[in-house]
Design a protein around this motif. Structure first.
Motif, PDB file in Angstrom:
ATOM      1  N   ALA A 165     -34.346  11.125 -31.683  1.00 37.91           N
ATOM      2  CA  ALA A 165     -34.603  11.226 -30.246  1.00 37.91           C
ATOM      3  C   ALA A 165     -36.106  11.160 -29.992  1.00 37.91           C
ATOM      4  CB  ALA A 165     -34.034  12.524 -29.692  1.00 37.91           C
ATOM      5  N   GLN A 166     -36.475  10.654 -28.835  1.00 47.22           N
ATOM      6  CA  GLN A 166     -37.884  10.505 -28.486  1.00 47.22           C
ATOM      7  C   GLN A 166     -38.339  11.738 -27.711  1.00 47.22           C
ATOM      8  OE1 GLN A 166     -40.159   7.451 -25.610  1.00 47.22           O
ATOM      9  NE2 GLN A 166     -39.259   6.472 -27.396  1.00 47.22           N
ATOM     10  N   MET A 167     -39.314  12.439 -28.301  1.00 49.05           N
ATOM     11  CA  MET A 167     -39.839  13.650 -27.666  1.00 49.05           C
ATOM     12  C   MET A 167     -41.291  13.419 -27.289  1.00 49.05           C
ATOM     13  SD  MET A 167     -39.963  17.616 -28.988  1.00 49.05           S
ATOM     14  CE  MET A 167     -38.209  17.851 -28.743  1.00 49.05           C
ATOM     15  N   GLU A 199     -44.961  22.095 -14.350  1.00 44.08           N
ATOM     16  CA  GLU A 199     -45.050  21.012 -13.373  1.00 44.08           C
ATOM     17  C   GLU A 199     -45.542  19.720 -14.015  1.00 44.08           C
ATOM     18  OE1 GLU A 199     -46.050  24.347  -9.943  1.00 44.08           O
ATOM     19  OE2 GLU A 199     -47.626  22.970 -10.637  1.00 44.08           O
ATOM     20  N   ASP A 200     -46.565  19.819 -14.891  1.00 48.50           N
ATOM     21  CA  ASP A 200     -47.063  18.636 -15.601  1.00 48.50           C
ATOM     22  C   ASP A 200     -46.011  18.092 -16.570  1.00 48.50           C
ATOM     23  OD1 ASP A 200     -49.421  18.989 -14.243  1.00 48.50           O
ATOM     24  OD2 ASP A 200     -50.585  19.676 -15.972  1.00 48.50           O
ATOM     25  N   LEU A 201     -45.252  19.006 -17.169  1.00 45.42           N
ATOM     26  CA  LEU A 201     -44.209  18.597 -18.109  1.00 45.42           C
ATOM     27  C   LEU A 201     -43.133  17.779 -17.406  1.00 45.42           C
ATOM     28  CD1 LEU A 201     -42.956  18.894 -20.963  1.00 45.42           C
ATOM     29  CD2 LEU A 201     -41.845  20.958 -20.130  1.00 45.42           C
ATOM     30  N   VAL A 202     -42.658  18.262 -16.274  1.00 44.37           N
ATOM     31  CA  VAL A 202     -41.629  17.546 -15.516  1.00 44.37           C
ATOM     32  C   VAL A 202     -42.160  16.195 -15.048  1.00 44.37           C
ATOM     33  CG1 VAL A 202     -40.270  17.593 -13.387  1.00 44.37           C
ATOM     34  CG2 VAL A 202     -40.400  19.634 -14.831  1.00 44.37           C
ATOM     35  N   ALA A 203     -43.416  16.169 -14.578  1.00 43.88           N
ATOM     36  CA  ALA A 203     -44.015  14.910 -14.138  1.00 43.88           C
ATOM     37  C   ALA A 203     -44.126  13.930 -15.303  1.00 43.88           C
ATOM     38  CB  ALA A 203     -45.396  15.172 -13.531  1.00 43.88           C
ATOM     39  N   GLY A 204     -44.458  14.435 -16.494  1.00 45.08           N
ATOM     40  CA  GLY A 204     -44.561  13.571 -17.669  1.00 45.08           C
ATOM     41  C   GLY A 204     -43.236  12.948 -18.049  1.00 45.08           C
ATOM     42  N   LEU A 205     -42.164  13.728 -17.993  1.00 48.23           N
ATOM     43  CA  LEU A 205     -40.842  13.200 -18.336  1.00 48.23           C
ATOM     44  C   LEU A 205     -40.393  12.180 -17.293  1.00 48.23           C
ATOM     45  CD1 LEU A 205     -38.485  13.346 -20.327  1.00 48.23           C
ATOM     46  CD2 LEU A 205     -37.503  15.158 -18.929  1.00 48.23           C
ATOM     47  N   ARG A 206     -40.665  12.452 -16.037  1.00 47.03           N
ATOM     48  CA  ARG A 206     -40.304  11.501 -14.983  1.00 47.03           C
ATOM     49  C   ARG A 206     -41.022  10.164 -15.168  1.00 47.03           C
ATOM     50  NH1 ARG A 206     -40.574  15.829  -9.970  1.00 47.03           N
ATOM     51  NH2 ARG A 206     -38.342  16.284  -9.871  1.00 47.03           N
ATOM     52  N   ALA A 207     -42.266  10.211 -15.658  1.00 48.55           N
ATOM     53  CA  ALA A 207     -43.072   9.005 -15.795  1.00 48.55           C
ATOM     54  C   ALA A 207     -42.727   8.191 -17.041  1.00 48.55           C
ATOM     55  CB  ALA A 207     -44.557   9.377 -15.819  1.00 48.55           C
ATOM     56  N   GLN A 208     -41.952   8.767 -17.961  1.00 46.07           N
ATOM     57  CA  GLN A 208     -41.601   8.090 -19.210  1.00 46.07           C
ATOM     58  C   GLN A 208     -40.085   7.997 -19.327  1.00 46.07           C
ATOM     59  OE1 GLN A 208     -43.597   6.604 -21.324  1.00 46.07           O
ATOM     60  NE2 GLN A 208     -45.505   7.235 -20.348  1.00 46.07           N
ATOM     61  N   PRO A 209     -39.474   6.989 -18.723  1.00 50.96           N
ATOM     62  CA  PRO A 209     -38.004   6.923 -18.695  1.00 50.96           C
ATOM     63  C   PRO A 209     -37.351   6.788 -20.069  1.00 50.96           C
ATOM     64  CG  PRO A 209     -38.988   4.901 -17.815  1.00 50.96           C
ATOM     65  CD  PRO A 209     -40.096   5.893 -17.957  1.00 50.96           C
ATOM     66  N   LYS A 210     -38.109   6.355 -21.094  1.00 53.08           N
ATOM     67  CA  LYS A 210     -37.532   6.218 -22.431  1.00 53.08           C
ATOM     68  C   LYS A 210     -37.500   7.546 -23.191  1.00 53.08           C
ATOM     69  CE  LYS A 210     -38.662   1.329 -23.154  1.00 53.08           C
ATOM     70  NZ  LYS A 210     -39.378   0.354 -24.025  1.00 53.08           N
ATOM     71  N   ALA A 211     -38.242   8.530 -22.713  1.00 53.54           N
ATOM     72  CA  ALA A 211     -38.294   9.823 -23.400  1.00 53.54           C
ATOM     73  C   ALA A 211     -37.019  10.610 -23.126  1.00 53.54           C
ATOM     74  CB  ALA A 211     -39.508  10.619 -22.952  1.00 53.54           C
ATOM     75  N   ASP A 212     -36.489  11.234 -24.174  1.00 50.02           N
ATOM     76  CA  ASP A 212     -35.297  12.083 -24.051  1.00 50.02           C
ATOM     77  C   ASP A 212     -35.657  13.518 -23.699  1.00 50.02           C
ATOM     78  OD1 ASP A 212     -33.278  10.097 -25.017  1.00 50.02           O
ATOM     79  OD2 ASP A 212     -34.501  10.198 -26.832  1.00 50.02           O
ATOM     80  N   VAL A 213     -36.788  13.954 -24.230  1.00 48.33           N
ATOM     81  CA  VAL A 213     -37.243  15.339 -24.072  1.00 48.33           C
ATOM     82  C   VAL A 213     -38.757  15.301 -23.935  1.00 48.33           C
ATOM     83  CG1 VAL A 213     -37.198  17.670 -25.071  1.00 48.33           C
ATOM     84  CG2 VAL A 213     -35.407  16.034 -25.682  1.00 48.33           C
ATOM     85  N   ALA A 214     -39.308  16.266 -23.232  1.00 49.00           N
ATOM     86  CA  ALA A 214     -40.760  16.420 -23.167  1.00 49.00           C
ATOM     87  C   ALA A 214     -41.109  17.874 -23.437  1.00 49.00           C
ATOM     88  CB  ALA A 214     -41.298  15.987 -21.809  1.00 49.00           C
ATOM     89  N   THR A 215     -42.293  18.075 -24.024  1.00 53.84           N
ATOM     90  CA  THR A 215     -42.730  19.433 -24.343  1.00 53.84           C
ATOM     91  C   THR A 215     -44.251  19.486 -24.233  1.00 53.84           C
ATOM     92  OG1 THR A 215     -42.417  21.249 -25.937  1.00 53.84           O
ATOM     93  CG2 THR A 215     -43.000  19.104 -26.853  1.00 53.84           C
ATOM     94  N   PRO A 216     -44.833  20.598 -23.769  1.00 47.63           N
ATOM     95  CA  PRO A 216     -46.289  20.665 -23.599  1.00 47.63           C
ATOM     96  C   PRO A 216     -47.013  21.018 -24.891  1.00 47.63           C
ATOM     97  CG  PRO A 216     -45.141  22.306 -22.224  1.00 47.63           C
ATOM     98  CD  PRO A 216     -44.179  21.794 -23.228  1.00 47.63           C
ATOM     99  N   VAL A 217     -48.213  20.485 -25.017  1.00 44.87           N
ATOM    100  CA  VAL A 217     -49.111  20.852 -26.111  1.00 44.87           C
ATOM    101  C   VAL A 217     -50.468  21.178 -25.513  1.00 44.87           C
ATOM    102  CG1 VAL A 217     -47.914  19.561 -27.908  1.00 44.87           C
ATOM    103  CG2 VAL A 217     -49.696  18.421 -26.568  1.00 44.87           C
ATOM    104  N   LEU A 218     -51.121  22.142 -26.111  1.00 48.72           N
ATOM    105  CA  LEU A 218     -52.393  22.644 -25.610  1.00 48.72           C
ATOM    106  C   LEU A 218     -53.415  22.564 -26.733  1.00 48.72           C
ATOM    107  CD1 LEU A 218     -53.892  24.196 -23.282  1.00 48.72           C
ATOM    108  CD2 LEU A 218     -53.092  26.303 -24.377  1.00 48.72           C
ATOM    109  N   ARG A 219     -54.499  21.816 -26.492  1.00 46.40           N
ATOM    110  CA  ARG A 219     -55.524  21.711 -27.536  1.00 46.40           C
ATOM    111  C   ARG A 219     -56.115  23.095 -27.800  1.00 46.40           C
ATOM    112  NH1 ARG A 219     -58.557  17.594 -29.794  1.00 46.40           N
ATOM    113  NH2 ARG A 219     -57.875  16.063 -28.244  1.00 46.40           N
ATOM    114  N   ALA A 220     -56.095  23.510 -29.044  1.00 45.02           N
ATOM    115  CA  ALA A 220     -56.581  24.842 -29.406  1.00 45.02           C
ATOM    116  C   ALA A 220     -58.103  24.850 -29.463  1.00 45.02           C
ATOM    117  CB  ALA A 220     -55.999  25.265 -30.752  1.00 45.02           C
ATOM    118  N   ASP A 221     -58.710  25.847 -28.838  1.00 39.28           N
ATOM    119  CA  ASP A 221     -60.136  26.066 -29.083  1.00 39.28           C
ATOM    120  C   ASP A 221     -60.266  26.885 -30.361  1.00 39.28           C
ATOM    121  OD1 ASP A 221     -59.467  28.671 -28.343  1.00 39.28           O
ATOM    122  OD2 ASP A 221     -60.560  28.626 -26.444  1.00 39.28           O
TER     123      ASP A 221
END
Length: 266
Positions: free
Chosen positions: A230-232, A115-137
């Motif tokens: 491409a912008q990811m 859900e956050d990934l889709v929202a992120g791509l919607r908010a960045q119209p210049k991005a071609d692809v979006a992918t999640p990253v998780l800060r490692a503990d």
């Protein structure tokens, strides 16, 4: 904006043949296949208009239809999940604004990651692809480092710029830290979560691009986008107390089963 979730699954994995049909036991002791648990994860996502399993293997198709999934058969020529998603979109008529690739080896993916990934791509119209990253503990980082010390190819790490556009992804642990971390320490390493949200134009262009040297060396399909300019977008997501790990090797089965049981997943 309409959203399609595709779960690409193939039987002939070089590292772990038959992986989608491997059974994992949860807290109730009930065993479900990896593809079934990935389907359950996708079905928990709010805002998805359609979820399909995409495969070229009759055994996976039969198992998926058996637990109620919609299946799209794709060709055996697909080199990776992104190509399989592109063929799936083409087979379905292409009438979606965002296509999500939820790879079938990540049954612990929380719904809010997608859900956050889709929202992120919607908010960045210049991005071609979006992918999640998780800060490692420290615990997650030590798991990644232990895999590498044992000669196993485990999780993938990501580095990105101040604009959160991806700079590189690697099966090595990057960036180099040079120090030890306790289990609950915050670290500067980001674990790449193997999920993608594509704009249809970028997804459909992908199969026509030759695989570049970085993709071939790392064995990471997303590097084809970076090699082509491409912008990811890397969207940082929060674990919220949930554990996350992909099923990459047979040794990961007891680890993921322990996580399922610890988190109370059936």
């Amino acid at each position: 904006m309409s959203v399609l979730i595709v779960i690409p699954a193939r039987y002939a994995s070089s590292r772990y043949p038959g992986k989608p049909l491997v059974e994992l036991r949860g807290a109730s002791g009930v065993a479900k296949s990896l593809i079934h648990r990935s389907w359950d994860a996708a079905m928990g996502v709010t805002g998805a208009d359609r979820v399909v399993v995409a495969t070229d293997d009759d055994r996976i198709a039969e198992a998926a239809t058996g637990f109620g999934a919609e299946v799209v058969m794709t060709s055996t020529s697909c080199q990776n999940g992104t190509e399989r998603c592109a063929e799936t979109l083409q087979n379905l008529g292409g009438d979606y604004d965002i296509v999500v690739n939820l790879q079938g080896d990540a049954p612990l993916t929380p719904a809010w990651f997608i859900e956050d990934l889709v929202a992120g791509l919607r908010a960045q119209p210049k991005a071609d692809v979006a992918t999640p990253v998780l800060r490692a503990d420290g615990r997650a980082l030590n798991g990644l480092l232990n895999d590498r010390r044992a000669g196993r190819v485990g999780g993938t790490t990501a580095v990105f710029g101040t604009d959160h556009n991806a700079l590189y992804f690697s099966k090595e642990v990057i960036p180099f830290t040079g120090r030890a971390f306790a289990d609950h320490d915050e670290t500067p390493v980001f674990h790449h979560v193997g999920v993608y949200a594509y704009r249809p134009a970028a997804l459909m262009a992908y199969p026509g691009w030759d695989s570049g040297p970085l993709e071939q060396l790392e064995g990471l399909e997303q590097l084809r986008f970076l090699e082509r300019g491409a912008q990811m977008l890397c969207v940082e997501v929060e674990a919220k107390g949930r554990q996350f790990w992909e099923l990459n090797n047979p040794e990961d089965v007891p680890l993921i089963e322990a996580m399922l049981q610890d988190m109370g997943h059936d």
